[in-house]
Design an enzyme around this catalytic site. Structure first.
Site, mmCIF file in Angstrom:
data_model
loop_
_atom_site.group_PDB
_atom_site.id
_atom_site.type_symbol
_atom_site.label_atom_id
_atom_site.label_comp_id
_atom_site.label_asym_id
_atom_site.label_seq_id
_atom_site.Cartn_x
_atom_site.Cartn_y
_atom_site.Cartn_z
ATOM 1 N N ASN A 8 0.873 -1.179 0.000
ATOM 2 C CA ASN A 8 0.000 0.000 0.000
ATOM 3 C C ASN A 8 0.904 1.221 0.000
ATOM 4 O O ASN A 8 1.479 1.572 1.028
ATOM 5 C CB ASN A 8 -0.887 -0.047 1.258
ATOM 6 C CG ASN A 8 -1.713 1.209 1.436
ATOM 7 O OD1 ASN A 8 -1.813 2.040 0.528
ATOM 8 N ND2 ASN A 8 -2.310 1.352 2.613
ATOM 9 N N TRP A 9 1.035 1.845 -1.164
ATOM 10 C CA TRP A 9 1.974 2.970 -1.295
ATOM 11 C C TRP A 9 1.408 4.261 -0.689
ATOM 12 O O TRP A 9 2.118 5.239 -0.588
ATOM 13 C CB TRP A 9 2.329 3.196 -2.765
ATOM 14 C CG TRP A 9 3.103 2.073 -3.386
ATOM 15 C CD1 TRP A 9 3.560 0.941 -2.762
ATOM 16 C CD2 TRP A 9 3.520 1.972 -4.756
ATOM 17 N NE1 TRP A 9 4.234 0.147 -3.666
ATOM 18 C CE2 TRP A 9 4.225 0.752 -4.891
ATOM 19 C CE3 TRP A 9 3.369 2.777 -5.893
ATOM 20 C CZ2 TRP A 9 4.772 0.335 -6.114
ATOM 21 C CZ3 TRP A 9 3.913 2.367 -7.112
ATOM 22 C CH2 TRP A 9 4.601 1.153 -7.209
ATOM 23 N N LYS A 10 0.127 4.245 -0.346
ATOM 24 C CA LYS A 10 -0.537 5.434 0.223
ATOM 25 C C LYS A 10 -0.284 6.653 -0.686
ATOM 26 O O LYS A 10 -0.258 6.490 -1.901
ATOM 27 C CB LYS A 10 -0.062 5.651 1.666
ATOM 28 C CG LYS A 10 -0.222 4.381 2.514
ATOM 29 C CD LYS A 10 -0.047 4.599 3.981
ATOM 30 C CE LYS A 10 -0.242 3.271 4.707
ATOM 31 N NZ LYS A 10 -0.194 3.386 6.152
ATOM 32 N N HIS A 95 -9.590 1.161 4.794
ATOM 33 C CA HIS A 95 -8.317 1.308 5.505
ATOM 34 C C HIS A 95 -8.528 2.250 6.687
ATOM 35 O O HIS A 95 -9.338 3.180 6.610
ATOM 36 C CB HIS A 95 -7.251 1.855 4.552
ATOM 37 C CG HIS A 95 -5.881 1.847 5.153
ATOM 38 N ND1 HIS A 95 -5.466 2.827 6.022
ATOM 39 C CD2 HIS A 95 -4.860 0.962 5.053
ATOM 40 C CE1 HIS A 95 -4.229 2.542 6.418
ATOM 41 N NE2 HIS A 95 -3.842 1.423 5.835
ATOM 42 N N GLU A 97 -6.967 4.689 7.697
ATOM 43 C CA GLU A 97 -6.803 6.118 7.367
ATOM 44 C C GLU A 97 -8.050 6.665 6.680
ATOM 45 O O GLU A 97 -8.382 7.846 6.827
ATOM 46 C CB GLU A 97 -5.530 6.304 6.517
ATOM 47 C CG GLU A 97 -4.285 6.102 7.378
ATOM 48 C CD GLU A 97 -3.085 5.504 6.682
ATOM 49 O OE1 GLU A 97 -3.009 5.535 5.439
ATOM 50 O OE2 GLU A 97 -2.198 4.966 7.397
ATOM 51 N N GLU A 162 -5.451 -4.921 10.579
ATOM 52 C CA GLU A 162 -4.385 -3.952 10.840
ATOM 53 C C GLU A 162 -4.680 -3.230 12.150
ATOM 54 O O GLU A 162 -5.487 -2.287 12.173
ATOM 55 C CB GLU A 162 -4.314 -2.924 9.710
ATOM 56 C CG GLU A 162 -4.002 -3.528 8.369
ATOM 57 C CD GLU A 162 -3.436 -2.505 7.400
ATOM 58 O OE1 GLU A 162 -2.293 -2.675 6.988
ATOM 59 O OE2 GLU A 162 -4.128 -1.521 7.099
ATOM 60 N N GLY A 168 2.513 2.197 10.798
ATOM 61 C CA GLY A 168 3.493 3.274 10.658
ATOM 62 C C GLY A 168 4.183 3.668 11.951
ATOM 63 O O GLY A 168 4.837 4.710 12.023
ATOM 64 N N SER A 206 3.382 -2.179 10.365
ATOM 65 C CA SER A 206 4.846 -2.233 10.568
ATOM 66 C C SER A 206 5.460 -3.576 10.180
ATOM 67 O O SER A 206 6.386 -4.059 10.831
ATOM 68 C CB SER A 206 5.196 -1.861 12.012
ATOM 69 O OG SER A 206 4.798 -0.528 12.287
ATOM 70 N N GLY A 227 2.799 -1.160 4.319
ATOM 71 C CA GLY A 227 2.819 0.265 3.974
ATOM 72 C C GLY A 227 4.240 0.728 3.720
ATOM 73 O O GLY A 227 4.804 0.503 2.647
ATOM 74 N N GLY A 228 4.861 1.333 4.723
ATOM 75 C CA GLY A 228 6.198 1.935 4.589
ATOM 76 C C GLY A 228 7.217 1.044 3.878
ATOM 77 O O GLY A 228 7.910 1.504 2.955
HETATM 78 P P1 PGA Z 1 2.812 0.292 7.681
HETATM 79 O O1 PGA Z 1 1.346 0.512 7.064
HETATM 80 O O2 PGA Z 1 3.356 -0.983 7.100
HETATM 81 O O3 PGA Z 1 3.590 1.489 7.260
HETATM 82 O O4 PGA Z 1 2.645 0.187 9.167
HETATM 83 C C1 PGA Z 1 0.482 -0.571 6.861
HETATM 84 C C2 PGA Z 1 -0.819 -0.085 6.255
HETATM 85 O O5 PGA Z 1 -1.311 0.986 6.644
HETATM 86 O O6 PGA Z 1 -1.397 -0.753 5.372
#
Ligand code: PGA
Length: 243
Positions: A8-10, A95, A97, A162, A168, A206, A227-228
């Site tokens: 997930n590149w956000k 998600h 967010e 999640e 993050g 994470s 994500g990251g």
């Molecule tokens: P993260 O994000 O790996 O940076 O913790 C995961 C996500 O939000 O899908």
């Protein structure tokens, strides 16, 4: 079941970097294999670039969100059929967010998921508790309610667990937390849908190359949502190799 390794590149990466990352991963994952499937979820403005970059490879494309209607006066939104036409096979839905910054609730998430399925996308429906709920021991109650209220009545979908406090932050759920929650989700799915054992349940929060082997070896963990670490080719590739 193949493990799903979704990035997930956000709201990250410019056009060149997005294309290069996708192209490099597609070169490495040219052929399908029976261990894992790679899914890239770039910002929607780069979906067609990434679709071109992965063409002919085994890498799949996913959107980060989808609207619940097929078309109409919804400024700034994208419909499932548009995303499908841009090359997406999957769509992240709900998600944390989106739940937090766009006030998406379970009812809306369910209608987005149903519309995605109707248009041939596989929704990856995200659930997870916030830190306050975890500290109060309410994680099963919260996630159980999200499962009961946001899953589509039928069709193929994926669930991503999640824990919001692990996204993050560098804090990962302990192996025991992951095992317990994924077992709980599997049993909640069994009450909600037919063939619950065939629904892939991903873990996210994470995930890195260093913790991926342990997470991916946990019972009922059918993949990861990253994500990251998905922005770094070497890290993401190493996570896939842990599958
Ligand atoms: P993260 O994000 O790996 O940076 O913790 C995961 C996500 O939000 O899908």
């Amino acid at each position: 079941m193949k493990k799903l390794i979704a990035g997930n590149w956000k709201m990250n990466l410019g056009r060149n970097d997005a294309g290069n990352l996708a192209r490099n991963l597609a070169e490495k994952a040219a052929q399908a294999n029976d261990k894992y499937e790679l899914i890239l979820c770039p910002p929607s403005v780069w979906l067609t670039d990434v679709a071109d970059a992965i063409k002919g490879s085994a890498v799949k494309l996913g959107a980060q969100d989808v609207h619940e209607q097929d078309k109409g006066a919804f400024t700034g939104n994208l419909s499932a059929n548009m995303l499908k036409e841009a090359g997406a096979a999957y769509a992240l839905i709900g998600h944390s967010e989106r739940r937090q910054y766009h006030r998406e609730d379970n009812v809306l998430i369910k209608s987005k998921a149903e519309n995605a399925i109707k248009n041939g996308l596989i929704p990856i429906i995200c659930v997870g508790e916030v830190e306050e709920d975890r500290n109060a021991g309410r994680q099963n109650e919260v996630v159980g309610q999200q499962i009961a209220e946001s899953l589509p009545a039928s069709g193929e979908f994926v669930v991503a667990y999640e824990p919001v406090w692990a996204i993050g932050t560098g804090k990962t759920a302990t192996p025991e937390d992951v095992r317990a929650m994924h077992a709980f989700i599997r049993s909640a799915l069994a009450k909600a849908v037919d063939r619950a054992e065939q629904v892939a349940i991903l873990y996210g929060g994470s995930v890195k190359a260093a913790n991926a082997p342990e997470i991916l070896a946990t019972p009922n963990v059918d993949g990861v949502l990253v994500g990251g670490a998905s922005l770094d080719e070497k890290e993401f590739w190493a996570i896939a190799q842990a599958a």
